[in-house]
Design a protein around this motif. Structure first.
Motif, PDB file in Angstrom:
ATOM      1  N   THR A 185       5.997  -3.554  -4.281  1.00 35.23           N
ATOM      2  CA  THR A 185       5.233  -4.469  -3.436  1.00 35.23           C
ATOM      3  C   THR A 185       4.619  -5.588  -4.267  1.00 35.23           C
TER       4      THR A 185
ATOM      5  N   PHE B 190       3.913  -2.669   1.841  1.00 35.08           N
ATOM      6  CA  PHE B 190       5.260  -3.126   1.510  1.00 35.08           C
ATOM      7  C   PHE B 190       5.809  -4.008   2.633  1.00 35.08           C
TER       8      PHE B 190
ATOM      9  N   ALA C 147       4.350  -7.551   2.648  1.00 37.28           N
ATOM     10  CA  ALA C 147       4.983  -8.424   1.656  1.00 37.28           C
ATOM     11  C   ALA C 147       6.282  -9.011   2.192  1.00 37.28           C
TER      12      ALA C 147
END
Length: 439
Positions: A17, A98, A101
């Motif tokens: 990430t 995650f 992102a």
């Protein structure tokens, strides 16, 4: 042992990430280098909009629409039940981070295509809409286990379609709606006027950061530190990027034209985009082939967008939109288990084609509708005077480069009584920096 595996997987996902978020620095440098100097601050600030407003929009709404309780395979419920944990027992917080992102990367694809003429406030609204609603809906189709494309068996490992085709064709719609920059296409025959990039080394540094972060983008999508495919995914990613840049260089040499540095940068990025869907599903040889095709496609796609008189200052549509589709279709050709070329099977290829077309159409039409709504309500384009002056000074009250002004200030303080003659070379440098023209 299970607890230790979850802890290792969590650590790997958090590291991946961080690499994906670091790609935002790559977007910032790439776009600042490609646009004219008078708009470098503005494109950097738009990346900060992605990181701030895009993050909050996906956290509050988008994650629920994407991974919430399914409604007919089309969308997740905003107020429905959410899973207690991510895939494989991963903590939900790590999985959410995650996915944030990834969501902001979609907005950053758009930022380059609308550079140098979009209102800052309008871009903030676009980012909220894209990260909060548009991307999560089509993402649900592919990456939610109940999404209609997921149920058909579509394979998009890290987002050639879900991220790149979606963002690229949304960028196409908004760039078309905005219209070209002043004097970009002018003359009686509507010939193209090229605006030279302000800083190609800066753009190159941005591309290197994106290339680095892509290892987190692709390999991180395993969500597992122990996945046996990790090294293959990373190698395929690297090979496709290298092949993309190489084929772009060769294309210029074969045509006996000067090798365009900006296009070579985009050739490598095109290879990265194209391998993103199939990095876990194809062989190394296939990765090279996909990259080679991507490096050529980006040239023709860029020319096609220009022939339509659509102004895309950084080539986002060609790099992400067209090569996102290429990468998705390539899985149907080269997938080790069900590819048409590798096994003779056609079903996966048809599913990949359907998915790529559906998401590209959704990206274009939904973004066009959102942009049109903003156009008639708050407006989306800056005034001609603001555009001519540059968005850095017009919107942010600050220029990107101050070397000449600082030098003049020192002269004024240290030698106030001396009247110096004008320095033509300094003036030319300043004009060149401000307008992004070649010296």
């Amino acid at each position: 042992m299970i607890v230790m595996n979850i802890e290792l997987n969590t650590l790997w996902v958090l590291l991946a990430t961080a690499m994906v978020v670091f790609m935002e620095g790559g977007f910032s440098l790439l776009e600042a280098g490609f646009v004219r100097a008078k708009n470098a601050v503005n494109v950097t600030m738009k990346v900060f909009v992605d990181l701030t407003f895009g993050t909050l929009a996906f956290y509050v709404i988008g994650f629920h629409l994407m991974f919430g309780e399914d409604v007919a395979g089309l969308i997740g419920k905003v107020f429905g039940a959410m899973p207690d944990q991510g895939p494989g027992g991963l903590p939900l917080a790590a999985y959410l981070l995650f996915q944030i992102a990834f969501a902001i990367a979609v907005a950053s694809i758009i930022s380059g295509a609308v550079a140098e003429r979009m209102k800052f406030s309008a871009y903030m609204l676009v980012t909220v809409i894209v990260c909060g609603v548009l991307y999560p809906i089509s993402g649900h189709w592919i990456w939610s286990e109940h999404g209609w494309l997921a149920r058909l068996g579509m394979k998009d490992f890290a987002g050639s379609t879900a991220i790149h085709a979606m963002g690229g064709f949304a960028a196409l719609a908004l760039a078309q709606l905005l219209g070209p920059r002043q004097n970009r296409f002018n003359g009686e025959n509507r010939s193209n006027r090229e605006f030279a990039p302000s800083n190609l080394p800066l753009a190159s540094a941005g591309a290197f950061i994106l290339w680095f972060g892509w290892f987190g983008f692709n390999a991180g999508s395993t969500l597992s530190a122990g996945d046996a495919r990790l090294s293959t995914i990373a190698l395929n990613t690297f090979l496709a990027a290298a092949a993309g840049g190489a084929s772009t260089i060769l294309a210029y040499l074969i045509r006996k034209k000067p090798v365009d540095p900006g296009m070579v940068i985009n050739g490598s990025l095109a290879g990265l985009v194209a391998i993103t869907a199939g990095c876990a599903f194809v062989t190394e040889t296939a990765a090279v082939i996909i990259g080679l095709i991507a490096g050529i496609l980006v040239i023709f796609a860029t020319d096609w967008v220009e022939r339509l008189k659509i102004d895309d200052p950084v080539g986002a549509v060609a790099v992400h939109g067209f090569n996102g589709v290429l990468g998705t279709v390539a899985v149907g050709l080269f997938d080790i288990q069900a590819g048409w070329i590798t096994t003779g099977q056609t079903r996966l290829l048809l599913v990949q084609l359907l998915g790529a077309v559906a998401v590209a159409a959704w990206g274009y039409l939904s973004a066009y509708a959102a942009g049109k709504l903003l156009q008639v309500s708050v407006g989306i384009r800056v005034s001609p005077e603001e555009e001519q002056r540059g968005l850095d000074l017009s919107i942010h009250g600050m220029a990107a480069y101050h070397a000449e002004e600082s030098h003049a200030g020192v002269e004024e303080r240290t030698e106030p009584a001396v009247q110096k003659q004008p320095q033509p070379v300094h003036a030319n440098v300043l004009v060149s920096v401000q307008e992004g023209t070649s010296l």
